[in-house]
Design a protein around this motif. Structure first.
Motif, PDB file in Angstrom:
ATOM      1  N   ALA A   3      -2.840 -10.144  -3.088  1.00 37.30           N
ATOM      2  CA  ALA A   3      -3.332 -10.711  -4.347  1.00 37.30           C
ATOM      3  C   ALA A   3      -4.274 -11.888  -4.114  1.00 37.30           C
ATOM      4  N   SER A   4      -4.240 -12.502  -2.919  1.00 38.88           N
ATOM      5  CA  SER A   4      -5.094 -13.648  -2.632  1.00 38.88           C
ATOM      6  C   SER A   4      -6.469 -13.241  -2.111  1.00 38.88           C
ATOM      7  N   ASP A   5      -6.704 -11.954  -1.901  1.00 39.01           N
ATOM      8  CA  ASP A   5      -8.007 -11.496  -1.418  1.00 39.01           C
ATOM      9  C   ASP A   5      -9.085 -11.838  -2.435  1.00 39.01           C
ATOM     10  N   ARG A   6     -10.164 -12.485  -1.980  1.00 47.09           N
ATOM     11  CA  ARG A   6     -11.226 -12.896  -2.899  1.00 47.09           C
ATOM     12  C   ARG A   6     -12.595 -12.379  -2.496  1.00 47.09           C
ATOM     13  N   THR A   7     -12.717 -11.837  -1.301  1.00 48.71           N
ATOM     14  CA  THR A   7     -13.984 -11.258  -0.877  1.00 48.71           C
ATOM     15  C   THR A   7     -13.737  -9.833  -0.386  1.00 48.71           C
ATOM     16  N   PRO A   8     -14.773  -9.004  -0.357  1.00 53.40           N
ATOM     17  CA  PRO A   8     -14.603  -7.654   0.196  1.00 53.40           C
ATOM     18  C   PRO A   8     -14.091  -7.672   1.630  1.00 53.40           C
ATOM     19  N   ALA A   9     -14.540  -8.639   2.417  1.00 54.14           N
ATOM     20  CA  ALA A   9     -14.048  -8.738   3.796  1.00 54.14           C
ATOM     21  C   ALA A   9     -12.551  -9.021   3.822  1.00 54.14           C
ATOM     22  N   ASP A  10     -12.061  -9.789   2.845  1.00 54.41           N
ATOM     23  CA  ASP A  10     -10.618 -10.032   2.736  1.00 54.41           C
ATOM     24  C   ASP A  10      -9.868  -8.718   2.511  1.00 54.41           C
ATOM     25  N   LEU A  11     -10.409  -7.852   1.663  1.00 56.79           N
ATOM     26  CA  LEU A  11      -9.771  -6.561   1.395  1.00 56.79           C
ATOM     27  C   LEU A  11      -9.627  -5.747   2.677  1.00 56.79           C
ATOM     28  N   LEU A  12     -10.669  -5.756   3.497  1.00 54.15           N
ATOM     29  CA  LEU A  12     -10.619  -4.996   4.741  1.00 54.15           C
ATOM     30  C   LEU A  12      -9.613  -5.606   5.708  1.00 54.15           C
ATOM     31  N   ARG A  13      -9.569  -6.929   5.785  1.00 53.56           N
ATOM     32  CA  ARG A  13      -8.593  -7.587   6.664  1.00 53.56           C
ATOM     33  C   ARG A  13      -7.164  -7.253   6.238  1.00 53.56           C
ATOM     34  N   SER A  14      -6.919  -7.246   4.934  1.00 52.99           N
ATOM     35  CA  SER A  14      -5.579  -6.915   4.443  1.00 52.99           C
ATOM     36  C   SER A  14      -5.217  -5.471   4.769  1.00 52.99           C
ATOM     37  N   ALA A  15      -6.178  -4.567   4.633  1.00 55.10           N
ATOM     38  CA  ALA A  15      -5.930  -3.161   4.974  1.00 55.10           C
ATOM     39  C   ALA A  15      -5.615  -3.010   6.456  1.00 55.10           C
ATOM     40  N   LEU A  16      -6.307  -3.786   7.277  1.00 50.88           N
ATOM     41  CA  LEU A  16      -6.094  -3.726   8.721  1.00 50.88           C
ATOM     42  C   LEU A  16      -4.703  -4.235   9.091  1.00 50.88           C
ATOM     43  N   LEU A  17      -4.257  -5.281   8.415  1.00 48.85           N
ATOM     44  CA  LEU A  17      -2.916  -5.816   8.677  1.00 48.85           C
ATOM     45  C   LEU A  17      -1.828  -4.878   8.181  1.00 48.85           C
ATOM     46  N   ALA A  18      -2.084  -4.191   7.069  1.00 50.75           N
ATOM     47  CA  ALA A  18      -1.057  -3.344   6.463  1.00 50.75           C
ATOM     48  C   ALA A  18      -0.806  -2.078   7.262  1.00 50.75           C
ATOM     49  N   ASP A  19      -1.872  -1.384   7.652  1.00 56.70           N
ATOM     50  CA  ASP A  19      -1.705  -0.110   8.364  1.00 56.70           C
ATOM     51  C   ASP A  19      -3.022   0.285   9.011  1.00 56.70           C
ATOM     52  N   PRO A  20      -3.313  -0.194  10.209  1.00 54.70           N
ATOM     53  CA  PRO A  20      -4.610   0.068  10.835  1.00 54.70           C
ATOM     54  C   PRO A  20      -4.852   1.537  11.181  1.00 54.70           C
ATOM     55  N   ALA A  21      -3.796   2.326  11.313  1.00 50.88           N
ATOM     56  CA  ALA A  21      -3.951   3.719  11.751  1.00 50.88           C
ATOM     57  C   ALA A  21      -4.231   4.683  10.605  1.00 50.88           C
ATOM     58  N   ARG A  22      -4.017   4.268   9.361  1.00 51.71           N
ATOM     59  CA  ARG A  22      -4.175   5.224   8.270  1.00 51.71           C
ATOM     60  C   ARG A  22      -5.653   5.530   8.035  1.00 51.71           C
ATOM     61  N   PRO A  23      -5.970   6.726   7.534  1.00 52.92           N
ATOM     62  CA  PRO A  23      -7.371   7.041   7.207  1.00 52.92           C
ATOM     63  C   PRO A  23      -7.883   6.117   6.104  1.00 52.92           C
ATOM     64  N   LEU A  24      -9.150   5.754   6.192  1.00 52.89           N
ATOM     65  CA  LEU A  24      -9.777   4.968   5.136  1.00 52.89           C
ATOM     66  C   LEU A  24     -10.948   5.730   4.528  1.00 52.89           C
ATOM     67  N   VAL A  25     -11.847   6.224   5.387  1.00 49.97           N
ATOM     68  CA  VAL A  25     -12.997   6.994   4.910  1.00 49.97           C
ATOM     69  C   VAL A  25     -13.048   8.324   5.650  1.00 49.97           C
ATOM     70  N   THR A  26     -13.005   9.419   4.892  1.00 46.53           N
ATOM     71  CA  THR A  26     -13.245  10.753   5.436  1.00 46.53           C
ATOM     72  C   THR A  26     -14.534  11.248   4.806  1.00 46.53           C
ATOM     73  N   PHE A  27     -15.542  11.496   5.634  1.00 47.07           N
ATOM     74  CA  PHE A  27     -16.878  11.816   5.129  1.00 47.07           C
ATOM     75  C   PHE A  27     -17.236  13.267   5.405  1.00 47.07           C
ATOM     76  N   TYR A  28     -17.771  13.923   4.372  1.00 42.43           N
ATOM     77  CA  TYR A  28     -18.313  15.272   4.497  1.00 42.43           C
ATOM     78  C   TYR A  28     -19.777  15.281   4.070  1.00 42.43           C
ATOM     79  N   ASP A  29     -20.606  16.007   4.809  1.00 43.55           N
ATOM     80  CA  ASP A  29     -21.957  16.332   4.357  1.00 43.55           C
ATOM     81  C   ASP A  29     -22.018  17.850   4.243  1.00 43.55           C
ATOM     82  N   ASP A  30     -22.021  18.334   3.014  1.00 39.08           N
ATOM     83  CA  ASP A  30     -21.951  19.778   2.807  1.00 39.08           C
ATOM     84  C   ASP A  30     -23.294  20.468   2.997  1.00 39.08           C
ATOM     85  N   ALA A  31     -24.338  19.699   3.346  1.00 44.96           N
ATOM     86  CA  ALA A  31     -25.605  20.314   3.726  1.00 44.96           C
ATOM     87  C   ALA A  31     -25.655  20.608   5.221  1.00 44.96           C
TER      88      ALA A  31
END
Length: 250
Positions: A3-31
């Motif tokens: 709840a104290s995250d105030r910048t986008p970089a804070d959000l990423l740091r919190s995600a890294l602390l919570a569970d660094p191994a989980r997927p975050l971005v799965t990208f497809y290019d269907d072309a």
């Protein structure tokens, strides 16, 4: 997220602390048939390297304006977080002539030449490949980024109340971006562990929110699909099943 995250970089740091191994971005290019999956840790490593390139080699400073001429792509997501980590304002689809530096894909090279500052080009090839021949007047991102440091520390703390993003003609501070991401996550019904499939482009707030910010803010992940219209209904159904998609934004 925290709840104290105030910048986008804070959000990423919190995600890294919570569970660094989980997927975050799965990208497809269907072309092209490309599929890339980045865990939180892998994504954060790309962000750190890109932020070091931005702050170091490109000498970008907080408040500088970066014209971001890239489509919905995992590397675009990396650049958005790297800009926020340094304090650079990412202007999505911005005017290169008015920007301090520009980051472009292969389809907007001529437009990007209007920038008088540093110019970086991305080939957007599978696996982050480089250009066969680097475009004249541009640094090839795929050549420059691998040698950058795996850890990043800004020269000065990023002000959450300073501008961070311009999209749809609207300027958002870091704090406003985080608040907006949380609001979008709630509106989409996202929760920790949610898998959101997004076929939206990155040229609007709705596309950026679904394709990056809302999943990041909620502790979820995104299945980011470029050229999704080339996939038929059966193919889409198979993707939803194989990627364990829980929510859609198309």
């Amino acid at each position: 997220m925290n709840a104290s995250d105030r910048t986008p970089a804070d959000l990423l740091r919190s995600a890294l602390l919570a569970d660094p191994a989980r997927p975050l971005v799965t990208f497809y290019d269907d072309a092209t048939g490309e599929r890339v999956e980045l865990s939180v840790a892998t994504f954060a490593n790309w962000v750190a390297k890109t932020a070091n390139l931005l702050q170091g080699d490109l000498a970008a400073e907080p408040g500088d304006r970066l014209a971001l001429l890239l489509p919905a792509h995992w590397q675009t997501a990396v650049w958005l977080l790297a800009c926020s980590s340094v304090g650079v304002v990412a202007e999505v689809g911005g005017d290169p002539a008015a920007a301090d530096l520009v980051v472009t894909g292969p389809d907007t090279l001529e437009r990007a030449r209007a920038c008088r500052g540093e110019r970086v080009a991305l080939a957007l090839r599978p696996l982050g490949g480089r250009f066969p021949v680097a475009p004249e007047g541009f640094a090839d991102y795929a050549v420059e980024v691998p040698g950058q440091g795996d850890r990043f520390a800004p020269f000065q703390p990023v002000d959450p109340d300073a501008p961070a993003l311009v999209v749809d003609g609207t300027e958002l501070t870091g704090a406003q971006l985080v608040a907006g991401a949380r609001e979008e996550a709630a509106g989409l019904g996202l929760a920790p562990g949610s898998r959101l499939l997004s076929g939206r482009s990155y040229d609007s707030w709705a596309g950026l929110a679904a394709g990056l910010w809302a999943p990041l803010a909620s502790g979820g992940s995104v299945v980011l699909c470029r050229h999704l219209g080339q996939l038929d209904e059966d193919g889409l159904a198979k993707r939803v099943e194989s990627e364990r998609v829980t929510h859609r934004a198309v």
